[in-house]
Design a protein around this motif. Structure first.
Motif, short mmCIF file in Angstrom:
data_model
loop_
_atom_site.label_atom_id
_atom_site.label_comp_id
_atom_site.label_asym_id
_atom_site.label_seq_id
_atom_site.Cartn_x
_atom_site.Cartn_y
_atom_site.Cartn_z
N TYR A 1 0.84 -1.18 0.00
CA TYR A 1 0.00 0.00 0.00
C TYR A 1 0.87 1.23 0.00
N ALA A 2 0.33 2.32 -0.51
CA ALA A 2 1.03 3.60 -0.54
C ALA A 2 0.74 4.36 0.74
N PHE A 3 1.59 5.32 1.07
CA PHE A 3 1.37 6.15 2.24
C PHE A 3 0.07 6.92 2.05
N LYS A 4 -0.78 6.95 3.08
CA LYS A 4 -2.03 7.71 3.03
C LYS A 4 -2.00 8.75 4.12
N ASP A 5 -2.68 9.88 3.87
CA ASP A 5 -2.72 10.97 4.83
C ASP A 5 -3.83 10.73 5.85
N THR A 6 -3.83 11.51 6.92
CA THR A 6 -4.79 11.34 8.02
C THR A 6 -6.13 11.97 7.75
N VAL A 7 -6.25 12.83 6.74
CA VAL A 7 -7.52 13.50 6.48
C VAL A 7 -8.44 12.58 5.69
N LYS A 8 -9.76 12.81 5.82
CA LYS A 8 -10.71 11.94 5.13
C LYS A 8 -10.52 12.10 3.62
N VAL A 9 -10.79 11.03 2.91
CA VAL A 9 -10.61 10.99 1.47
C VAL A 9 -11.91 11.46 0.81
N GLU A 10 -11.79 12.49 -0.01
CA GLU A 10 -12.96 13.00 -0.72
C GLU A 10 -13.21 12.13 -1.95
N PRO A 11 -14.48 11.80 -2.22
CA PRO A 11 -14.77 10.95 -3.39
C PRO A 11 -14.47 11.70 -4.69
N ASN A 12 -14.06 10.94 -5.70
CA ASN A 12 -13.79 11.52 -7.02
C ASN A 12 -15.11 11.71 -7.75
N PRO A 13 -15.30 12.86 -8.43
CA PRO A 13 -16.56 13.10 -9.15
C PRO A 13 -16.72 12.20 -10.36
#
Length: 169
Positions: free
Chosen positions: A157-169
């Motif tokens: 897996y790649a590094f992910k940030d702590t903020v919620k992931v916004e869905p792609n339009p």
């Protein structure tokens, strides 16, 4: 040179299934956190001496925390263990700020794995304490994480940030 103090390292957690719904959160009243790496090795005796074959690295994250009345974090983690839910974990060094595009973030290590050990201790003299442990897939990824202070390779897996992931339009 200044040594890093344990108080300057914060940990954040989130169920992987919640990355689109909430920011990562810290355990309230955390007293101790850490991670360790180990590996088994096999030794073959030869006429010229031993030949060592290292095994895979196993990474474990641990936490010790006190129970905060009214918090649902411990319940959420215990349910994640019972239901075999994947957990995201960040170890964030608040004394090392990123540069350039990461200038508003902090040096971090990101892990993904499963909650594997849950122990509650409640004695007459002390606060209720939890000892928690996660088995990490892979060895963790280095990167930079956002941090909001509040009061509270097997699996590649790649590094992910702590903020919620916004869905792609």
């Amino acid at each position: 040179m200044t040594a890093l103090s344990g108080i300057d390292v914060v940990w954040r957690f989130r169920l992987a299934e919640d990355e689109g719904n909430e920011d990562a959160w810290g355990l309230a009243y955390s007293t101790e956190n850490g991670y360790s790496k180990s590996k088994e090795s096999e030794s073959t005796v030869t006429k010229d001496g031993s030949v060592v074959t290292p095994g895979a690295t196993e990474t474990t994250v641990t936490a010790t925390t006190l129970y905060k009345i009214g918090s649902d974090q411990i319940d959420k983690l215990e349910a994640a263990m019972d239901d075999n839910k994947r957990v995201q974990i960040w170890r964030i060094n608040t004394k090392e700020v990123g540069t350039d595009s990461n200038s508003d973030k902090f040096k971090a290590k990101y892990f993904e794995g499963y909650f594997t050990s849950f122990e509650e201790t409640d004695t007459a003299e002390d606060k209720v304490e939890y000892s928690l442990e996660w088995a990490v897939e892979g060895t963790g990824k280095n990167g930079f994480a956002s941090l909001t202070l509040d009061t509270s390779e097997g699996g590649d897996y790649a590094f992910k940030d702590t903020v919620k992931v916004e869905p792609n339009p």
